[in-house]
Write an enzyme that holds these catalytic residues in place. Structure first.
Site, PDB file in Angstrom:
ATOM      1  CG  ASN A 284       9.890 -10.539  -2.652  1.00 42.76           C
ATOM      2  OD1 ASN A 284       9.404 -10.804  -1.557  1.00 42.76           O
ATOM      3  ND2 ASN A 284       9.474 -11.137  -3.770  1.00 42.76           N
TER       4      ASN A 284
ATOM      5  CG  ASP B 175       7.077  -8.421 -11.244  1.00 41.67           C
ATOM      6  OD1 ASP B 175       5.996  -9.040 -11.182  1.00 41.67           O
ATOM      7  OD2 ASP B 175       7.276  -7.352 -10.634  1.00 41.67           O
TER       8      ASP B 175
ATOM      9  CE  LYS C 231      30.051 -20.208  -5.021  1.00 47.54           C
ATOM     10  NZ  LYS C 231      31.042 -20.318  -3.965  1.00 47.54           N
TER      11      LYS C 231
ATOM     12  N   PRO D  60       5.158 -15.636 -15.502  1.00 48.30           N
ATOM     13  CG  PRO D  60       4.168 -17.727 -15.204  1.00 48.30           C
ATOM     14  CD  PRO D  60       5.501 -17.038 -15.289  1.00 48.30           C
TER      15      PRO D  60
ATOM     16  CB  ILE E 114       0.052 -16.262 -10.208  1.00 50.47           C
ATOM     17  CG1 ILE E 114       1.465 -16.814 -10.397  1.00 50.47           C
ATOM     18  CG2 ILE E 114      -0.883 -17.309  -9.608  1.00 50.47           C
ATOM     19  CD1 ILE E 114       2.203 -17.110  -9.097  1.00 50.47           C
TER      20      ILE E 114
ATOM     21  CG  PHE F  73      -2.345  -7.924  -1.246  1.00 49.29           C
ATOM     22  CD1 PHE F  73      -3.337  -8.870  -1.103  1.00 49.29           C
ATOM     23  CD2 PHE F  73      -1.930  -7.201  -0.134  1.00 49.29           C
ATOM     24  CE1 PHE F  73      -3.917  -9.102   0.144  1.00 49.29           C
ATOM     25  CE2 PHE F  73      -2.492  -7.418   1.109  1.00 49.29           C
ATOM     26  CZ  PHE F  73      -3.489  -8.365   1.247  1.00 49.29           C
TER      27      PHE F  73
ATOM     28  CE  LYS G 178       0.806  -3.473  -9.611  1.00 43.62           C
ATOM     29  NZ  LYS G 178       1.658  -3.354  -8.468  1.00 43.62           N
TER      30      LYS G 178
ATOM     31  CE  LYS H 220      -1.371  -7.538 -12.111  1.00 41.84           C
ATOM     32  NZ  LYS H 220      -0.415  -8.285 -11.289  1.00 41.84           N
TER      33      LYS H 220
HETATM   34  O1  PMT Z   1       4.833 -10.970   3.501  1.00 41.21           O
HETATM   35  P1  PMT Z   1       4.842  -9.746   4.381  1.00 41.21           P
HETATM   36  O2  PMT Z   1       6.210  -9.425   4.916  1.00 41.21           O
HETATM   37  O3  PMT Z   1       3.831  -9.845   5.477  1.00 41.21           O
HETATM   38  O4  PMT Z   1       4.441  -8.470   3.477  1.00 41.21           O
HETATM   39  C1  PMT Z   1       3.176  -8.361   2.953  1.00 41.21           C
HETATM   40  C2  PMT Z   1       3.212  -7.878   1.495  1.00 41.21           C
HETATM   41  C3  PMT Z   1       3.762  -6.460   1.453  1.00 41.21           C
HETATM   42  C4  PMT Z   1       4.068  -8.791   0.642  1.00 41.21           C
HETATM   43  C5  PMT Z   1       1.727  -7.933   0.990  1.00 41.21           C
HETATM   44  O5  PMT Z   1       0.934  -7.085   1.767  1.00 41.21           O
HETATM   45  C6  PMT Z   1       1.637  -7.520  -0.487  1.00 41.21           C
HETATM   46  O6  PMT Z   1       1.573  -6.363  -0.844  1.00 41.21           O
HETATM   47  N1  PMT Z   1       1.651  -8.523  -1.395  1.00 41.21           N
HETATM   48  C7  PMT Z   1       1.710  -8.313  -2.843  1.00 41.21           C
HETATM   49  C8  PMT Z   1       3.130  -8.030  -3.239  1.00 41.21           C
HETATM   50  C9  PMT Z   1       3.297  -7.814  -4.737  1.00 41.21           C
HETATM   51  O7  PMT Z   1       3.951  -8.578  -5.366  1.00 41.21           O
HETATM   52  O8  PMT Z   1       2.599  -6.817  -5.210  1.00 41.21           O
HETATM   53  P2  PMT Z   1       2.638  -6.362  -6.793  1.00 41.21           P
HETATM   54  O9  PMT Z   1       2.014  -5.017  -6.767  1.00 41.21           O
HETATM   55  O10 PMT Z   1       3.992  -6.515  -7.347  1.00 41.21           O
HETATM   56  O11 PMT Z   1       1.709  -7.423  -7.492  1.00 41.21           O
HETATM   57  C10 PMT Z   1       0.322  -7.224  -7.678  1.00 41.21           C
HETATM   58  C11 PMT Z   1      -0.441  -8.480  -7.476  1.00 41.21           C
HETATM   59  O12 PMT Z   1      -0.134  -9.417  -8.517  1.00 41.21           O
HETATM   60  C12 PMT Z   1      -0.210  -9.196  -6.173  1.00 41.21           C
HETATM   61  O13 PMT Z   1      -1.441  -9.695  -5.716  1.00 41.21           O
HETATM   62  C13 PMT Z   1       0.734 -10.343  -6.553  1.00 41.21           C
HETATM   63  O14 PMT Z   1       0.538 -11.490  -5.717  1.00 41.21           O
HETATM   64  C14 PMT Z   1       0.259 -10.645  -7.967  1.00 41.21           C
HETATM   65  N2  PMT Z   1       1.325 -11.180  -8.847  1.00 41.21           N
HETATM   66  C15 PMT Z   1       2.379 -10.420  -9.212  1.00 41.21           C
HETATM   67  C16 PMT Z   1       3.300 -10.919 -10.098  1.00 41.21           C
HETATM   68  C17 PMT Z   1       3.135 -12.222 -10.608  1.00 41.21           C
HETATM   69  N3  PMT Z   1       4.019 -12.733 -11.453  1.00 41.21           N
HETATM   70  N4  PMT Z   1       2.083 -12.947 -10.230  1.00 41.21           N
HETATM   71  C18 PMT Z   1       1.180 -12.465  -9.360  1.00 41.21           C
HETATM   72  O15 PMT Z   1       0.223 -13.145  -8.994  1.00 41.21           O
END
Ligand code: PMT
Length: 402
Positions: free
Chosen positions: A211, A280, A290, A306, A308, A324, A338, A342
């Site tokens: 991403n 995800d 390849k 999973p 995290i 986040f 969320k 969570k």
């Molecule tokens: O890296 P930059 O370019 O500076 O950009 C910053 C950012 C936009 C990436 C950052 O501010 C941000 O939003 N990070 C979280 C991105 C994200 O994956 O968000 P989500 O809404 O999909 O996930 C929710 C939360 O679950 C996040 O805290 C993520 O770290 C966590 N997660 C998600 C999926 C997973 N399998 N494990 C996780 O821990």
């Protein structure tokens, strides 16, 4: 009482009779667990010998800018970054003037110029020198630049005059140092674990799913948490950013590697901040070779990675957990959902998909939510936002402790 345990203090000593009090200051700081490195100006050595401070601090006193032997150990730039606080005590009128004008003609003034660490001065001089408009203007310049000024006190002076200009007593300075660390380092003594950057999910040896995360937000938070006194460990996906000073960095590539690295440490941490944009899904089977373009259409089977953040939040001995939420629409509603699902202590919501914030941009805006409260952190550069978010996390963490 060990209120300053392992606090790294660089004590600069300049030429003045109050230098004798600094010997006691070193002793008082050591008594409370601080690690003290003394740096003296040539004039200071006329008042007290370096050996006195060396014996009290347990560290070789640094004297010369052009000392090849000393530079071969901890060079002056490294020394400037080693300190958590630089305190000049006593700070003579001459040294204050040199500091105000950015001179770097000895080791101590060069260190001050090369350091981005908090700087405090404890002025000590004759009362007339202190009252001189030139000294007052220099002190004002320094205060405006964020230099802390502790003292001077007033009373009888070594020259026999009475007035303002006495260096504060060692015990008063120690109290101010303790206050400084409590205010400026709200995460002092805490372990903070941060996930940052994107993950890469291999499809074959040359292709992956990823991403747009640049890692800037996570690295800014790591920088701010370290500056706030925390012991910071950052688990980062692949990004070409320099590791912030004082931060332990663990590089990973895939979501599963990030999961392993975070879970290994989560139980031994006080605060976990999940800034990473974790994929995800991953390819159900990554091809060892390849993949050739033999078919007109190509279907890739994916399986869930999973979560995290949710796993850490569900641990029995869980840290204070901050997530986040990156959303393109209904940002607060989805983020709060969320947070509840969570079981998070806090969530920082951000809008993604716009060019001036979120992924890749050096700016961002956050809206932080917790049970019964919220705070908007308006559009700003990520370094500023990192500091604001860390301050808010420290506040909420402390509030929860009581
Ligand atoms: O890296 P930059 O370019 O500076 O950009 C910053 C950012 C936009 C990436 C950052 O501010 C941000 O939003 N990070 C979280 C991105 C994200 O994956 O968000 P989500 O809404 O999909 O996930 C929710 C939360 O679950 C996040 O805290 C993520 O770290 C966590 N997660 C998600 C999926 C997973 N399998 N494990 C996780 O821990």
């Amino acid at each position: 009482m060990q209120t300053l345990t392992q606090r790294r203090i660089l004590l600069g000593i300049t030429g003045g009779i109050a230098a004798y009090k600094s010997a006691d200051l070193v002793r008082r700081l050591k008594e409370w667990g601080a690690d003290v490195q003394v740096v003296m100006t040539p004039a200071a050595t006329q008042f007290v010998t370096p050996l006195t401070y060396q014996a009290l601090s347990g560290r070789v006193v640094r004297l010369d800018l052009l000392d090849a032997n000393a530079e071969a150990g901890m060079g002056h730039i490294e020394l400037a970054r080693w300190a958590e606080l630089v305190l000049i005590a006593p700070a003579s009128a001459n040294f204050i003037a040199r500091l105000a004008h950015g001179l770097a003609n000895d080791l101590l003034s060069a260190l001050c110029l090369a350091s981005d660490r908090p700087l405090a001065i404890a002025p000590a001089m004759n009362q007339q020198m202190w009252l001189n408009p030139a000294t007052q203007a220099n002190c004002q310049t320094l205060r405006q630049r964020g230099v802390w000024q502790w003292g001077p006190g007033s009373g009888e002076q070594a020259c026999g005059e009475v007035g303002e200009g006495r260096m504060l007593e060692p015990l008063q300075l120690r109290e101010l140092i303790v206050d400084f660390f409590t205010q400026a380092c709200p995460l002092a003594g805490l372990r903070v674990l941060i996930s940052a950057g994107p993950t890469r999910e291999a499809i074959d040896p040359v292709r992956f799913i990823s991403n747009r995360s640049s890692g800037q937000m996570g690295f800014a938070i790591a920088t701010a948490a370290a500056a706030a006194g925390a012991q910071v460990c950052m688990v980062s996906g692949p990004v070409p950013l320099a590791t912030p000073a004082g931060v332990e960095r663990i590089d990973v590539e895939s979501a599963l590697q990030m999961y392993e690295a975070v879970l290994q440490r989560a139980a031994h941490t006080d605060i976990f901040i999940a800034t990473a944009a974790v994929a995800d899904y991953r390819a159900a089977t990554a091809s060892p070779q390849k993949i050739k373009k033999t078919q007109e259409t190509f279907t890739l089977a994916l399986e869930r990675n999973p979560d995290i953040l949710a796993t850490v939040a569900a641990l029995e001995n869980r840290p204070f957990t901050v997530g986040f939420a990156a959303e393109t629409e209904r940002v607060l509603e989805y983020a709060d959902d969320k947070r509840r699902r969570k079981n998070l202590d806090m969530i920082a919501a951000n809008q993604v998909g716009a060019p001036d914030r979120g992924f890749e941009s050096s700016n961002n805006a956050l809206h932080v939510l917790w049970e019964g409260g919220e705070q908007a952190l308006p559009l700003a550069d990520k370094i500023t936002l990192g500091r604001q978010l860390v301050a808010l996390i420290a506040q909420r963490y402390r509030a929860r402790q009581y």
